[in-house]
Scaffold this motif. Structure first.
Motif, PDB file in Angstrom:
ATOM      1  N   SER A   1      -0.027  -7.320   3.576  1.00 15.12           N
ATOM      2  CA  SER A   1       1.053  -7.367   4.576  1.00 15.12           C
ATOM      3  C   SER A   1       0.575  -7.739   5.966  1.00 15.12           C
ATOM      4  N   LYS A   2      -0.694  -7.598   6.239  1.00 13.37           N
ATOM      5  CA  LYS A   2      -1.146  -7.751   7.632  1.00 13.37           C
ATOM      6  C   LYS A   2      -1.756  -9.137   7.833  1.00 13.37           C
TER       7      LYS A   2
ATOM      8  N   VAL B   1       0.852  -1.202   0.000  1.00 19.03           N
ATOM      9  CA  VAL B   1       0.000   0.000   0.000  1.00 19.03           C
ATOM     10  C   VAL B   1       0.882   1.245   0.000  1.00 19.03           C
TER      11      VAL B   1
ATOM     12  N   ARG C   1       5.606  -7.674  -0.334  1.00 18.12           N
ATOM     13  CA  ARG C   1       5.225  -6.321  -0.755  1.00 18.12           C
ATOM     14  C   ARG C   1       4.112  -6.337  -1.812  1.00 18.12           C
TER      15      ARG C   1
ATOM     16  N   TYR D   1      -6.169  -2.776   7.711  1.00  9.16           N
ATOM     17  CA  TYR D   1      -6.541  -3.694   8.807  1.00  9.16           C
ATOM     18  C   TYR D   1      -7.972  -4.199   8.666  1.00  9.16           C
TER      19      TYR D   1
ATOM     20  N   THR E   1      -4.022  -4.080   1.905  1.00  6.90           N
ATOM     21  CA  THR E   1      -2.679  -4.663   1.867  1.00  6.90           C
ATOM     22  C   THR E   1      -2.729  -6.167   2.103  1.00  6.90           C
TER      23      THR E   1
ATOM     24  N   ASP F   1      -7.955   3.766   3.577  1.00 10.19           N
ATOM     25  CA  ASP F   1      -6.898   2.755   3.657  1.00 10.19           C
ATOM     26  C   ASP F   1      -7.377   1.651   4.607  1.00 10.19           C
TER      27      ASP F   1
HETATM   28  C1  LIG Z   1      -2.681   2.166   7.732  1.00 12.96           C
HETATM   29  C2  LIG Z   1      -1.569   1.493   7.004  1.00 12.96           C
HETATM   30  N1  LIG Z   1      -1.549   1.546   5.663  1.00 12.96           N
HETATM   31  C3  LIG Z   1      -0.574   0.951   4.964  1.00 12.96           C
HETATM   32  C4  LIG Z   1       0.457   0.278   5.589  1.00 12.96           C
HETATM   33  C5  LIG Z   1       1.569  -0.315   4.759  1.00 12.96           C
HETATM   34  O1  LIG Z   1       1.138  -1.408   4.066  1.00 12.96           O
HETATM   35  P1  LIG Z   1       2.114  -2.135   3.022  1.00 12.96           P
HETATM   36  O2  LIG Z   1       2.971  -3.084   3.790  1.00 12.96           O
HETATM   37  O3  LIG Z   1       1.163  -2.806   2.095  1.00 12.96           O
HETATM   38  O4  LIG Z   1       2.921  -1.080   2.346  1.00 12.96           O
HETATM   39  C6  LIG Z   1       0.480   0.195   6.979  1.00 12.96           C
HETATM   40  C7  LIG Z   1       1.579  -0.517   7.642  1.00 12.96           C
HETATM   41  O5  LIG Z   1       1.806  -0.472   8.803  1.00 12.96           O
HETATM   42  C8  LIG Z   1      -0.560   0.820   7.703  1.00 12.96           C
HETATM   43  O6  LIG Z   1      -0.577   0.800   9.040  1.00 12.96           O
END
Ligand SMILES: Cc1ncc(COP(=O)(O)O)c(C=O)c1O
Length: 365
Positions: free
Chosen positions: A216-217, A89, A225, A191, A214, A188
């Protein structure tokens, strides 16, 4: 010809010279990682199988993003043209700001919030307009609406927000979008899986809405990535213009379908985090540690003057947590990612010990 000085270094743009350096504290993380809101365990085993099957020959090729974009679009109930995969993201935010923020434009940010909005905006010629949340750290709706001007070009809202995990409703998002028809409202949903509520279904119906997600979580793919940005077909066309066609690497693209398909792993992990969060919050309450109600996989706690010592003591006990004291309105606060129940039992023991020590030394508030 003018005389040229030897060893003269080309200067970057003034805005870049003025940017603060951002160094996430990523060193020495061989411990229980409750500091970056990642999945604390692993991604789906199905993803592991895909990684193991990738040949060295496959890595020699440039790759096509579109087939996986189509798959992600189907998953989200959107057309492929409404979906852009990005290198996390973070890249979605970066390219969106690069494509849309012009000189004298304003990025409207309710703060505290995710650090990278301000970092990427500060590399553009736009102005960042921040509206500060009150003590509850919830989005200050009236202040935000009042801060919208004809110059507002993007309103960036993390929902759930970081660092406190607070949320806003769908109706509030629609209201913001109505008040700023000239602006993009970026929601965004990094989460999303822990919260369970989305506005992806409003894409198109609310013409100025964009949503980022994302992998990533909850999916546990931070190291690969991958993120996704969705919006109208027209807005995504502009984003594609400034995006490298190869910014999502071929390993990530190969893994994404397996991650999406393994819904039982995702459901299990999210269920585990929710159960662990309920237990951990009960432990915080028993310790009389102030916390903010969170809809994400982390909890913000108020430690007070001893916040840095608390983080040190947790780290010494093998539990990494994140000092958020420098975030606007978060003095003395620490953010703790929620992992599995077993991990949070360890974290709770470390927390009790750290709090006892702080209380005995008079360092807690
Ligand atoms: C609100 C928020 N958006 C985006 C990201 C980053 O996501 P990505 O790993 O996909 O770049 C984070 C990461 O902590 C986040 O807390």
């Amino acid at each position: 010809m003018p005389e040229t000085k030897l060893n003269l270094q080309p200067e970057p743009r003034a805005r870049v010279r003025a940017m603060k350096e951002y160094h996430p504290p990523l060193g020495c993380r061989d411990a229980l990682r409750l500091d970056f809101n990642e999945n604390t365990l692993a991604c789906s085993p199905a993803v592991g199988q895909v990684v193991a099957s990738i040949s060295t020959g496959a890595l020699t090729r440039y790759h096509e993003r579109e087939p996986v974009e189509t798959k992600v679009a189907q998953h989200l109930g959107l057309a492929a043209e409404q979906v852009v995969l990005t290198n996390g993201v973070d890249e979605a935010i970066h390219v969106l700001f690069e494509a849309f923020l012009d000189t004298a434009d304003e990025l409207l940010l309710p703060v505290p919030t995710y650090t990278m909005y301000e970092v990427y905006a500060s590399a553009t010629e736009a102005r960042v307009v921040s509206v500060q949340a009150g003590d509850d750290l919830r989005l200050p709706m009236e202040k935000l609406l009042d801060a919208i001007t004809p110059r507002t070009k993007i309103v960036a809202i993390a929902n759930p927000n970081s660092p406190a995990g607070t949320v806003i409703t769908r109706a509030q998002i629609e209201e913001i979008a109505r008040h700023a028809p000239q602006a993009i409202v970026l929601v965004d949903e990094a989460y999303f899986h822990f919260h369970g509520e989305t506005v992806v279904d409003l894409i198109g119906a609310v013409p100025n809405l964009m949503v980022a997600r994302t992998f990533s979580k909850a999916y546990g793919l931070a190291g690969l990535r991958v993120g996704v940005l969705v919006g109208t077909k027209e807005s995504m066309r502009w984003v594609r213009r400034v995006l490298s066609p190869y910014s999502v690497n071929s390993v990530a693209l190969a893994c994404l379908p397996a991650a999406l398909d393994d819904t039982s792993y995702l459901d299990w992990y999210v269920g585990e985090v929710r159960a662990a969060k309920a237990e951990f919050e009960a432990a915080l309450d028993a310790e009389s540690v102030r916390r903010w109600p969170s809809s994400a996989n982390f909890v913000l706690v108020e430690i007070g003057a001893g916040h840095a010592e608390f983080v040190r003591r947790m780290n010494a006990a093998g539990v990494l947590v994140r000092d958020r004291s420098n975030d606007q309105g978060c003095n003395g606060c620490v953010r703790i990612t929620i992992g599995t129940r077993e991990q949070m039992t360890r974290a709770t023991a470390a927390l009790k010990q750290a709090m006892n020590t702080l209380r005995n030394s008079g360092e807690s508030k």
